[in-house]
Design a protein around this motif. Sequence first.
Motif, mmCIF file in Angstrom:
data_model
loop_
_atom_site.group_PDB
_atom_site.id
_atom_site.type_symbol
_atom_site.label_atom_id
_atom_site.label_comp_id
_atom_site.label_asym_id
_atom_site.label_seq_id
_atom_site.Cartn_x
_atom_site.Cartn_y
_atom_site.Cartn_z
ATOM 1 N N GLY A 175 0.863 -1.284 0.089
ATOM 2 C CA GLY A 175 -0.073 0.036 -0.176
ATOM 3 C C GLY A 175 0.877 1.276 0.097
ATOM 4 O O GLY A 175 0.367 2.402 0.324
ATOM 5 N N ILE A 176 2.206 1.212 -0.400
ATOM 6 C CA ILE A 176 2.855 2.364 -0.536
ATOM 7 C C ILE A 176 2.495 3.092 -1.929
ATOM 8 O O ILE A 176 2.481 2.435 -2.960
ATOM 9 N N ARG A 177 2.189 4.506 -1.870
ATOM 10 C CA ARG A 177 1.475 5.156 -3.170
ATOM 11 C C ARG A 177 2.890 5.541 -3.895
ATOM 12 O O ARG A 177 3.343 6.543 -3.348
ATOM 13 N N PHE A 178 2.831 4.951 -4.927
ATOM 14 C CA PHE A 178 3.894 5.292 -6.031
ATOM 15 C C PHE A 178 3.586 5.610 -7.282
ATOM 16 O O PHE A 178 2.566 5.573 -7.543
ATOM 17 N N HIS A 179 4.805 6.174 -7.818
ATOM 18 C CA HIS A 179 4.398 6.675 -9.250
ATOM 19 C C HIS A 179 5.666 6.412 -10.256
ATOM 20 O O HIS A 179 6.610 6.683 -9.827
ATOM 21 N N VAL A 180 5.525 5.854 -11.332
ATOM 22 C CA VAL A 180 6.792 5.617 -12.084
ATOM 23 C C VAL A 180 6.669 6.768 -13.093
ATOM 24 O O VAL A 180 5.917 6.588 -14.069
ATOM 25 N N ASP A 181 7.839 7.345 -13.354
ATOM 26 C CA ASP A 181 7.845 8.423 -14.412
ATOM 27 C C ASP A 181 8.856 7.933 -15.482
ATOM 28 O O ASP A 181 9.970 8.162 -15.337
ATOM 29 N N ASP A 182 8.151 7.462 -16.391
ATOM 30 C CA ASP A 182 8.881 6.907 -17.505
ATOM 31 C C ASP A 182 8.871 7.623 -18.657
ATOM 32 O O ASP A 182 8.662 7.302 -20.069
ATOM 33 N N SER A 183 8.437 8.972 -18.528
ATOM 34 C CA SER A 183 8.200 9.958 -19.582
ATOM 35 C C SER A 183 9.405 10.183 -20.253
ATOM 36 O O SER A 183 10.435 9.774 -19.818
ATOM 37 N N ASP A 184 9.336 10.890 -21.416
ATOM 38 C CA ASP A 184 10.662 11.354 -22.271
ATOM 39 C C ASP A 184 11.518 12.206 -21.525
ATOM 40 O O ASP A 184 12.713 12.755 -22.217
ATOM 41 N N GLN A 185 10.985 13.085 -20.626
ATOM 42 C CA GLN A 185 11.881 14.045 -20.124
ATOM 43 C C GLN A 185 13.337 13.652 -19.586
ATOM 44 O O GLN A 185 13.473 12.357 -19.447
ATOM 45 N N SER A 186 14.240 14.497 -19.339
ATOM 46 C CA SER A 186 15.561 14.137 -18.988
ATOM 47 C C SER A 186 15.394 13.772 -17.503
ATOM 48 O O SER A 186 14.611 14.187 -16.622
ATOM 49 N N PRO A 187 16.224 12.960 -16.987
ATOM 50 C CA PRO A 187 16.288 12.584 -15.247
ATOM 51 C C PRO A 187 16.407 13.988 -14.529
ATOM 52 O O PRO A 187 15.536 14.110 -13.863
ATOM 53 N N GLY A 188 17.183 14.974 -15.090
ATOM 54 C CA GLY A 188 17.471 16.179 -14.275
ATOM 55 C C GLY A 188 16.237 16.931 -14.160
ATOM 56 O O GLY A 188 15.640 17.356 -13.342
ATOM 57 N N TYR A 189 15.298 16.958 -15.325
ATOM 58 C CA TYR A 189 14.054 17.532 -15.310
ATOM 59 C C TYR A 189 13.065 16.941 -14.327
ATOM 60 O O TYR A 189 12.503 17.487 -13.519
ATOM 61 N N THR A 194 12.877 -0.534 4.065
ATOM 62 C CA THR A 194 13.521 0.615 4.131
ATOM 63 C C THR A 194 12.964 2.150 3.698
ATOM 64 O O THR A 194 12.981 2.953 4.466
ATOM 65 N N VAL A 195 12.077 1.828 2.881
ATOM 66 C CA VAL A 195 11.258 2.986 2.318
ATOM 67 C C VAL A 195 10.205 3.385 3.562
ATOM 68 O O VAL A 195 9.947 4.425 3.549
ATOM 69 N N GLN A 196 9.492 2.475 3.893
ATOM 70 C CA GLN A 196 8.312 2.602 5.086
ATOM 71 C C GLN A 196 9.061 3.322 6.138
ATOM 72 O O GLN A 196 8.435 4.078 6.672
ATOM 73 N N ASN A 197 10.318 2.771 6.598
ATOM 74 C CA ASN A 197 10.966 3.571 7.756
ATOM 75 C C ASN A 197 11.241 5.006 7.307
ATOM 76 O O ASN A 197 11.113 5.865 8.342
ATOM 77 N N MET A 198 11.699 5.191 6.215
ATOM 78 C CA MET A 198 12.097 6.362 5.747
ATOM 79 C C MET A 198 11.002 7.574 5.610
ATOM 80 O O MET A 198 10.894 8.558 6.115
ATOM 81 N N LEU A 199 9.786 7.009 5.265
ATOM 82 C CA LEU A 199 8.504 7.793 5.143
ATOM 83 C C LEU A 199 8.118 8.106 6.727
ATOM 84 O O LEU A 199 7.639 9.144 6.811
ATOM 85 N N VAL A 200 8.082 7.176 7.781
ATOM 86 C CA VAL A 200 7.889 7.484 9.071
ATOM 87 C C VAL A 200 8.755 8.556 9.308
ATOM 88 O O VAL A 200 8.515 9.453 9.973
ATOM 89 N N ASP A 201 9.901 8.668 9.268
ATOM 90 C CA ASP A 201 11.069 9.451 9.586
ATOM 91 C C ASP A 201 10.809 10.913 9.146
ATOM 92 O O ASP A 201 11.065 11.853 9.651
ATOM 93 N N ILE A 202 10.542 10.821 7.791
ATOM 94 C CA ILE A 202 10.067 12.111 7.069
ATOM 95 C C ILE A 202 9.246 12.811 7.822
ATOM 96 O O ILE A 202 8.958 13.984 7.994
ATOM 97 N N GLN A 203 8.161 11.956 7.867
ATOM 98 C CA GLN A 203 6.842 12.278 8.573
ATOM 99 C C GLN A 203 7.210 13.075 9.921
ATOM 100 O O GLN A 203 6.927 14.502 10.235
ATOM 101 N N ALA A 204 8.107 12.638 10.680
ATOM 102 C CA ALA A 204 8.455 13.068 12.155
ATOM 103 C C ALA A 204 9.066 14.204 11.765
ATOM 104 O O ALA A 204 9.377 15.192 12.568
ATOM 105 N N ASN A 205 10.283 13.997 10.801
ATOM 106 C CA ASN A 205 11.203 15.205 10.827
ATOM 107 C C ASN A 205 10.388 16.663 10.371
ATOM 108 O O ASN A 205 10.916 17.580 10.724
ATOM 109 N N LEU A 206 9.482 16.354 9.102
ATOM 110 C CA LEU A 206 8.698 17.613 8.906
ATOM 111 C C LEU A 206 8.049 18.293 10.231
ATOM 112 O O LEU A 206 8.065 19.542 10.211
ATOM 113 N N LEU A 207 7.294 17.433 11.084
ATOM 114 C CA LEU A 207 6.710 18.113 12.199
ATOM 115 C C LEU A 207 7.718 18.802 12.941
ATOM 116 O O LEU A 207 7.346 19.801 13.573
ATOM 117 N N GLN A 208 9.202 18.036 13.127
ATOM 118 C CA GLN A 208 9.941 18.481 14.057
ATOM 119 C C GLN A 208 10.470 20.013 13.492
ATOM 120 O O GLN A 208 10.497 20.976 14.278
#
Length: 477
Positions: A316-330, A380-394
């Motif tokens: 249930g992680i909400r993801f999106h794959v960007d395989d459009s023609d834009q450059s990676p930097g864009y 790893t991703v789930q833990n990072m999402l939790v960490d980001i959530q907490a960090n934004l609040l902090q």
Amino acid sequence: MAITPMSENFSKWYNDIVYKADLASQSEVRGSMIIKPYGYELWENIKSGLDYRFKETGHKNAYFPLFIPESYLQKEAEHVEGFSPELAVVTIAGGKELEEPLIVRPTSETIIMHAFSNWIQSYRDLPLLLNQWANVVRWELRTRPFLRTSEFLWQEGHTAHATQTEAEEETAQMLDVYADFAINEAAIPVIQGRKSVREKFAGAVYTTTIEAMMRDGKALQSGTSHYLGQNFAKAFDIRFLDKDQERKYVYTTSWGLSTRMVGAVIMTHGDDKGLRLPPVIAPIQIVVVPIYRKEEQRSLVMDTVDKLTAQFKAVGIRFHVDDSDQSPGYKFNDWEMRGVPIRLEIGPKDVEKNQAVLVRRDIDGRDAKSFVSQDGLVETVQNMLVDIQANLLQQATEFRDSNIVEVDTYNDFKSVVDAGQWAKVWWNENSDLEKQVKNETTATHRCYPFDLQEEGTGKNFLTGEAADQIALFSKAY
RNA sequence: CGGGGCAUAGCUCAGCUUGGUAGAGCGCUCGCUUUGGGAGCGAGAGGCCGUCGGUUCGAGUCCGGCUGCCCCGACCA
């Protein structure tokens, strides 16, 4: 393409994010906006977090009409006076002038209370706990996307109770619900408090609020819960037969939170690169950017991407794959601007090494980037999402706390308010003096914060008299 | 509601002073080359110049009415 830096022009920064991150666009109708899919998904996530809490606390959803007979509104004197300048009124319909004009609801107390008066007969009908998700219209002269538009989306809760105590508990409970949502899902460290008489809802006995501090230091009222006493019960004759055989008026409450919360999220967490969304409410929690040169590499990389995203989907992680023609930097810049919490880069080198590159949006510079194994990536991703959530609040909490300043003289008050900070002061309730302060400094009384009250008395910063309450003043949206 | 400004391509705007067949950048489409921090070249599509009227042989351009939007102020749950 790039966003105006916050420091250069905060309003422009805000508008740039709203439009460039595709949250909303201007409509052809003055003061109204189109909420685009990405913005609406964000609102839907806010909705579901709140709706869940409303149900948990025993409320049911219902829907009442958009049009309200003019006479309903006039039944509660203070209420009609508070809203009349900003009402949209239908006088002609079906090609004929209406016998009684219809108001496009600015809020639904009156029509719901009218229904309550029919539904409530006995103490057995109480408490009556309803909520509705709806659009409302207030004809604002000056509008800004999400913060103040002529039409906006919100929920409004309306409840009726047998006793004052119960109604006041409901008022407090729903403010807690808002605060819990704001802090734990939107990562916005709100301050709960009571509004001054001048700032309260027209028709309420008192209004409680959650106030949030935006990155420019201005306050944003992000949700309100009103104790209405028997004001509406008397205006709409809502009485019940109590256990003691007496007919009594009910006590009512109402509480609301609107799409303004989207504006709060933008202005609490955003930075010069754009939006930063708390993972819990982010429409996309992780965006995958595949990197390749040749066609063979492409299929190799995409196989790995498919394998990994299948794992995301499974949990249930909400993801999106960007395989459009834009450059990676864009793509990097674009998704950072849209506030996606984590970016996952997968290139030929990563496939070879069984690794992936994760870049988190809540941190700047090199520390944001990590090279992790594809094994256990979901965790790893789930833990990072939790960490980001907490960090934004902090981060938001630290910003807020460092910008609330205690003052006890009018001079200090002025410099604090001009610096875009909040002034914490001793105050005695006084609408006239509040108005004077507003005229002279543009700062308004935000609330009497529940958690910052102190025993005893202090010196009123304006009058020098002894004051018995702590109040917060600041510029506000 | 008071003061100011603007209306020309999907977006940002030039052209108006001095009337003569509609422009740029970005975006978009197609092709080729590219792809680990906003790529390059070539070709192409796209506009009743907000609206109504006037002046003129001729109006995006000059004049008037209307409408809409933006900014500042006032107002504001």
